[in-house]
Design a protein around this motif. Sequence first.
Motif, short mmCIF file in Angstrom:
data_model
loop_
_atom_site.label_atom_id
_atom_site.label_comp_id
_atom_site.label_asym_id
_atom_site.label_seq_id
_atom_site.Cartn_x
_atom_site.Cartn_y
_atom_site.Cartn_z
N ASN A 47 29.85 -31.62 46.46
CA ASN A 47 31.20 -31.50 47.03
C ASN A 47 31.32 -32.58 48.09
O ASN A 47 30.68 -32.50 49.14
N LEU A 62 31.13 -22.26 51.66
CA LEU A 62 32.49 -21.70 51.70
C LEU A 62 32.81 -21.10 53.07
O LEU A 62 33.95 -21.22 53.55
N ARG A 64 31.70 -22.18 55.97
CA ARG A 64 32.00 -23.33 56.83
C ARG A 64 33.36 -23.94 56.48
O ARG A 64 34.14 -24.28 57.38
N LYS A 65 33.63 -24.05 55.20
CA LYS A 65 34.88 -24.66 54.73
C LYS A 65 36.08 -23.91 55.29
O LYS A 65 36.98 -24.50 55.87
N TRP A 66 36.12 -22.61 55.10
CA TRP A 66 37.30 -21.84 55.49
C TRP A 66 37.35 -21.56 56.98
O TRP A 66 38.39 -21.16 57.49
N LYS A 68 36.91 -24.10 58.96
CA LYS A 68 37.50 -25.38 59.36
C LYS A 68 38.90 -25.57 58.77
O LYS A 68 39.81 -26.04 59.45
N GLU A 69 39.07 -25.25 57.48
CA GLU A 69 40.32 -25.48 56.76
C GLU A 69 41.17 -24.21 56.83
O GLU A 69 41.06 -23.32 56.00
N TYR A 72 44.49 -22.13 54.32
CA TYR A 72 44.18 -22.80 53.05
C TYR A 72 44.98 -22.18 51.90
O TYR A 72 44.98 -20.96 51.71
#
Length: 156
Positions: A47, A62, A64-66, A68-69, A72
């Motif tokens: 990714n 995932l 960490r991703k959500w 930060k983002e 979404y």
Amino acid sequence: MSTQRPPLPPFTRESALEKVRLAEDGWNSRDPERVSLAYSLDTRWRNRAEFVHDRAGAKAFLERKWAKELDYRLIKELWAFDGNRIAVRYAYEWHDDSGNWFRSYGNENWEFDADGLMTRRFACINDLPIREEQRLYRWPLGRRPDEHPGLSDLGL
């Protein structure tokens, strides 16, 4: 308890479309535990420049991703399929903790085992800064409504 995640390969056009929508729905839940269950225990991801080597790593990614983002929202579209592989294109909108909005465009190649679990996921993504008023995804957080336009309908 079955570990199968239908639809199962080999994919038809209809089953590939269903698999893509199920993936979109899962990611729009922003629930790392739920989403991680769609991947095999030994799943392998690329990714952007990050590499994931198992389901636990996918779940941590995932999380960490959500974190930060924020806010979404994602739309995926089937691009191609063959046997146990599916290619998709997608775009998602999100903002950071400073209120800066982005639309991220990407392509993914997926490979599935016989039980319908994703064993490989290769993603390429580009982020485009946008103004809040340029947002196109304004449905309530969660599953994209069936009547909401897809990527092609939106000209993306």
